[in-house]
Enzyme design. Structure first.
Site, PDB file in Angstrom:
ATOM      1  N   GLU A  76      -8.444 -11.567   3.634  1.00 53.53           N
ATOM      2  CA  GLU A  76      -7.982 -10.303   3.841  1.00 53.53           C
ATOM      3  C   GLU A  76      -8.975  -9.469   4.956  1.00 53.53           C
ATOM      4  OE1 GLU A  76      -5.090  -8.612   0.916  1.00 53.53           O
ATOM      5  OE2 GLU A  76      -6.925  -8.030   0.628  1.00 53.53           O
TER       6      GLU A  76
ATOM      7  N   THR B 127      -1.638  -8.790   2.196  1.00 55.26           N
ATOM      8  CA  THR B 127      -1.141  -9.635   0.908  1.00 55.26           C
ATOM      9  C   THR B 127      -0.828  -7.800   0.456  1.00 55.26           C
ATOM     10  OG1 THR B 127      -2.296 -11.308   1.415  1.00 55.26           O
ATOM     11  CG2 THR B 127      -1.559 -10.043  -0.918  1.00 55.26           C
TER      12      THR B 127
ATOM     13  N   LYS C 237      -2.812   6.262  -1.662  1.00 54.81           N
ATOM     14  CA  LYS C 237      -3.846   6.213  -1.326  1.00 54.81           C
ATOM     15  C   LYS C 237      -4.687   6.409  -0.702  1.00 54.81           C
ATOM     16  CE  LYS C 237      -1.252   2.153  -2.813  1.00 54.81           C
ATOM     17  NZ  LYS C 237      -0.652   1.612  -1.440  1.00 54.81           N
TER      18      LYS C 237
ATOM     19  N   SER D 116       2.309  -5.567  -1.838  1.00 54.02           N
ATOM     20  CA  SER D 116       3.646  -5.139  -2.235  1.00 54.02           C
ATOM     21  C   SER D 116       4.061  -4.314  -1.095  1.00 54.02           C
ATOM     22  CB  SER D 116       3.706  -3.527  -3.366  1.00 54.02           C
ATOM     23  OG  SER D 116       3.065  -2.820  -3.223  1.00 54.02           O
ATOM     24  N   THR D 117       3.257  -3.347  -0.753  1.00 52.79           N
ATOM     25  CA  THR D 117       3.582  -2.657   1.216  1.00 52.79           C
ATOM     26  C   THR D 117       3.738  -4.216   2.304  1.00 52.79           C
ATOM     27  OG1 THR D 117       2.116  -0.969   0.630  1.00 52.79           O
ATOM     28  CG2 THR D 117       2.834  -0.760   1.845  1.00 52.79           C
TER      29      THR D 117
HETATM   30  C1  5RP Z   1      -4.468  -6.895  -1.813  1.00 44.87           C
HETATM   31  C2  5RP Z   1      -4.717  -6.125  -1.064  1.00 44.87           C
HETATM   32  C3  5RP Z   1      -3.646  -4.663  -0.873  1.00 44.87           C
HETATM   33  O1  5RP Z   1      -3.119  -3.988   0.413  1.00 44.87           O
HETATM   34  C4  5RP Z   1      -3.411  -3.356  -2.547  1.00 44.87           C
HETATM   35  O2  5RP Z   1      -4.139  -4.025  -3.269  1.00 44.87           O
HETATM   36  C5  5RP Z   1      -2.335  -2.688  -1.729  1.00 44.87           C
HETATM   37  O3  5RP Z   1      -1.478  -3.504  -2.309  1.00 44.87           O
HETATM   38  P1  5RP Z   1       0.017  -2.536  -2.290  1.00 44.87           P
HETATM   39  O4  5RP Z   1       0.910  -2.202  -1.209  1.00 44.87           O
HETATM   40  O5  5RP Z   1       0.803  -3.806  -3.361  1.00 44.87           O
HETATM   41  O6  5RP Z   1      -0.312  -1.412  -2.553  1.00 44.87           O
HETATM   42  O7  5RP Z   1      -5.793  -5.467  -1.190  1.00 44.87           O
HETATM   43  O8  5RP Z   1      -5.961  -7.846  -2.421  1.00 44.87           O
END
Ligand code: 5RP
Length: 219
Positions: free
Chosen positions: A104, A29, A122, A31-32
């Site tokens: 997840e 889940t 990150k 944006s990536t």
């Molecule tokens: C969602 C998550 C996502 O993997 C995490 O927040 C990274 O998100 P993004 O790709 O938007 O930076 O753990 O519960």
């Protein structure tokens, strides 16, 4: 200079190389992952389908006519592909920025291999600058918060958020997480905690890290 979104797109594209033929894969889940789902749609004829970690990802997968399976229907998940909010060089992660951490962790646990897709922002030496998300059963919110204060954190209820499982999210600020495996266990043992956003006991196996110089594969 590539933007963060361009780095996310680069790792989303790279992840296709890790998708096995004719298999059901786990999909995370965020944006990536949303970018990854777009890429997956271009090769959807090569996979059987996906197990999803959130209602949001399920909707996106279905919009691309990628079959979505219930985890209970699937015998084997070769890979799980998901992002992270923070990841260290042991491939321990903080996840849950999108409030999907419990599902997840379940799908990740059921998969043989966890492929983390993340941009270089990150990648950290110590976890904890990103507030640690914890999914909590609503009636336990205040009790759990007091226990988290005892651990040195500053818990804050995430306003206006109910998880796919009907619970609340408490974000814990100010933790310097020196021992992620131990802290994950301690927090998970507080009554009322459904899941803690530390993914250390089940860390990633492979990190596809989007950098200015290209995508680095870290194992
Ligand atoms: C969602 C998550 C996502 O993997 C995490 O927040 C990274 O998100 P993004 O790709 O938007 O930076 O753990 O519960």
């Amino acid at each position: 200079m590539l933007t963060q979104d361009q780095l996310k797109l680069a790792v989303a594209k790279k992840a296709l190389e890790f998708v096995p033929e004719d298999a059901v894969i786990g999909v995370g889940t965020g944006s990536t992952v949303n970018l990854f789902i777009e890429e997956l749609a271009t090769i959807k004829g090569r996979i059987k389908g996906a197990v999803s970690s959130s209602e949001a990802s399920t909707a996106r997968l279905k919009a691309h006519h990628i079959p979505v399976y219930d985890l209970n229907e699937v015998e084997k998940l070769a890979v799980y592909i998901d992002g992270a909010d923070e990841i260290n060089h042991y491939l321990h992660m903080i996840k849950g920025g999108g409030a999907a951490l419990t599902r997840e962790k379940i799908v990740a646990g059921a998969a043989d291999e966890f492929i983390c897709i993340a941009d270089e922002n990150k990648y950290v030496t110590m976890l904890g600058a990103f507030p640690l998300p914890i999914e909590v059963i609503p009636m336990a919110r205040s009790y759990v918060a007091r226990e988290l204060v005892k651990l040195g954190g500053h818990p804050e209820l995430r306003q206006g958020v109910t998880t796919d499982n009907g619970n609340v999210i408490v974000d814990v600020h100010g933790l310097k997480i020196m021992k992620p495996v131990e802290l994950e266990e301690i927090i998970n043992n507080i009554a009322g905690v459904v899941t803690c956003g530390l993914f250390a006991r089940r860390r990633a196996d492979v990190l596809l890290l989007g950098k200015q110089s290209g995508v680095e594969v870290i194992r």
